[in-house]
Enzyme design. Structure first.
Site, PDB file in Angstrom:
ATOM      1  CB  SER A 106      -0.891  -0.003   1.252  1.00  0.00           C
ATOM      2  OG  SER A 106      -1.508   1.260   1.444  1.00  0.00           O
ATOM      3  CD  GLN A 128      -3.039   1.587  -2.727  1.00  0.00           C
ATOM      4  OE1 GLN A 128      -2.239   1.640  -1.795  1.00  0.00           O
ATOM      5  NE2 GLN A 128      -3.854   2.585  -3.020  1.00  0.00           N
ATOM      6  CE1 TYR A 130      -6.504   4.764  -1.932  1.00  0.00           C
ATOM      7  CE2 TYR A 130      -4.704   4.540  -0.353  1.00  0.00           C
ATOM      8  CZ  TYR A 130      -5.980   4.200  -0.784  1.00  0.00           C
ATOM      9  OH  TYR A 130      -6.725   3.299  -0.068  1.00  0.00           O
ATOM     10  CB  THR A 156      -6.916   2.528  -4.841  1.00  0.00           C
ATOM     11  OG1 THR A 156      -6.145   1.399  -4.438  1.00  0.00           O
ATOM     12  CG2 THR A 156      -8.235   2.523  -4.083  1.00  0.00           C
ATOM     13  CE  LYS A 226      -7.836  -2.882  -3.337  1.00  0.00           C
ATOM     14  NZ  LYS A 226      -8.502  -1.808  -2.584  1.00  0.00           N
ATOM     15  CG  HIS A 250     -11.409   0.797  -0.020  1.00  0.00           C
ATOM     16  ND1 HIS A 250     -10.653   1.400  -0.992  1.00  0.00           N
ATOM     17  CD2 HIS A 250     -10.719   0.962   1.138  1.00  0.00           C
ATOM     18  CE1 HIS A 250      -9.561   1.923  -0.436  1.00  0.00           C
ATOM     19  NE2 HIS A 250      -9.572   1.661   0.850  1.00  0.00           N
ATOM     20  N   GLY A 283     -14.319 -10.381   1.522  1.00  0.00           N
ATOM     21  CA  GLY A 283     -15.180 -11.464   1.997  1.00  0.00           C
ATOM     22  C   GLY A 283     -14.620 -12.864   1.901  1.00  0.00           C
ATOM     23  CB  ILE A 284     -11.522 -14.309   0.425  1.00  0.00           C
ATOM     24  CG1 ILE A 284     -11.887 -13.912  -0.998  1.00  0.00           C
ATOM     25  CG2 ILE A 284     -10.785 -15.656   0.473  1.00  0.00           C
ATOM     26  CD1 ILE A 284     -12.556 -14.977  -1.819  1.00  0.00           C
ATOM     27  NE  ARG A 285     -13.448 -12.452   6.605  1.00  0.00           N
ATOM     28  CZ  ARG A 285     -13.063 -11.484   5.768  1.00  0.00           C
ATOM     29  NH1 ARG A 285     -12.387 -11.786   4.662  1.00  0.00           N
ATOM     30  NH2 ARG A 285     -13.356 -10.226   6.022  1.00  0.00           N
TER      31      ARG A 285
END
Length: 355
Positions: A106, A128, A130, A156, A226, A250, A283-285
């Site tokens: 980041s 990544q 900004y 992003t 992204k 995000h 949400g990947i768990r």
């Protein structure tokens, strides 16, 4: 305690991280509907597993823009890793290299790009970005990343302003005095007056699609965008010459009430028609979540919060453990669904439940 699944790491991080750090990592925007929906949406997808398919030899490798990784899970860009572990992003980089996967560092790292690169020489790393109001600063960052051997530039697109994350507002979140946003040190003296990190007064809200041409003029690196959630923006991304799209909201930290990323993925993949690679985060768990995302057209997924939980547990070793668990679960899910290699995964493998 035995760490068996990713929620074990989540429970550990919640218990042992300082409240202000846990709240920052866990935060979603407003009611956190989108943050929670990112996870819930996977439960509405059902497998259509195939039997008697010879899964005695499994191949879970894939490629990101031509570079092989050991399995289709990378580490998404998240800020301030020192809030989770003293070595911060250096530990993250080492764990990613040890597991032979991609780490997206980041802009808001608490280690410099040089430190991150040196911690894992030869590892697959993307940077990544900004885009800041002071374009010269962004230009220098891009050129530093390329010179250091980063292999992709991730722009992003979903943060013209920071979403309203209530716990951060309540906590008056700011980095502890001994931590710095290392890549930007000295670049924004003007921002020192800002009452909290969330003023992020230096981000440029005037960025448009045309700025992709500006970035292209600065670097030979492939550009991955992204934050795309619609077919319209997917089409524009392809038209503006990006090499990859990360379907992302995000982590539900920006606009609350948008789609879960696994739901938006279907629309984006359909629009892109294989012209660029499509990835997903949010949400990947579980390993089965990875399989669902690949079945719906993602080339690879990236994990954000679970990587931070791994760091909070045991630094580089903890993050490796998180990745190893996901890898084992993914391999098992693939085998039980009747796929011996990633190339056999496809839309035929899933259906959306009627619930």
């Amino acid at each position: 305690m035995a760490m068996v699944c990713l929620s074990d790491f989540e429970a550990y991080a919640k218990k042992y991280l300082p409240k202000i750090a846990w709240d920052f990592f866990a935060a979603g925007a407003d009611d956190c509907s989108t943050r929670d929906e990112n996870i819930l949406a996977y439960k509405r997808i059902r497998f259509r597993p195939r039997m008697l398919r010879d899964v005695s030899v499994m191949d879970i490798r894939t490629k990101l823009l031509g570079t092989e990784i050991s399995f289709p899970v990378g580490i998404a860009p998240t800020g301030f890793h020192q809030l989770a572990w003293p070595d911060g992003e250096k530990s993250t980089a080492r764990a990613a290299k040890a597991m032979n996967t991609c780490y997206i560092a980041s802009t808001y790292s608490t280690c410099t790009l040089e430190e991150i690169s040196a911690a894992a020489p030869g590892g697959l790393q993307w940077f990544q970005l900004y885009i800041h109001r002071n374009r010269a600063v962004s230009q220098q960052l891009v050129q530093r990343a390329e010179a250091l051997g980063f292999q992709g530039l991730v722009l992003t697109a979903d943060l013209p302003y920071t979403g309203k994350r209530r716990d951060d507002v309540r906590n008056g979140f700011r980095l502890p005095p001994h931590m710095k946003v290392k890549n930007l040190e000295g670049a924004f003296e003007v921002c020192k007056t800002s009452p909290s990190f969330h003023s992020l007064c230096c981000l440029d809200p005037s960025v448009t699609w045309n700025d992709i041409y500006w970035l292209r003029s600065l670097t030979h690196l492939p550009i991955i965008i992204k934050g795309i959630l619609t077919k319209e923006d997917a089409e524009l991304a392809v038209r503006h010459g990006v090499q990859g799209i990360i379907v992302s909201n995000h982590g539900g930290r920006q606009l609350d009430g948008g789609p879960a990323t696994i739901d938006a993925l279907v629309e984006v993949v359909e629009a892109v028609q294989g012209r660029v690679e499509v990835y997903l985060d949010g949400g990947i768990r579980k390993g089965s979540d990875v399989l669902k995302a690949l079945a719906l057209g993602a080339k690879c997924v990236f994990i954000g919060r679970p990587a931070l939980w791994g760091l909070a547990y045991k630094g580089e070793e903890g993050l490796q453990e998180v990745l190893r668990i996901l890898q084992d679960e993914f391999r098992l899910s693939m085998a039980l669904a009747g796929c011996a290699s990633v190339s056999e995964i496809g839309r035929h493998l899933v259906q959306f439940s009627k619930l």
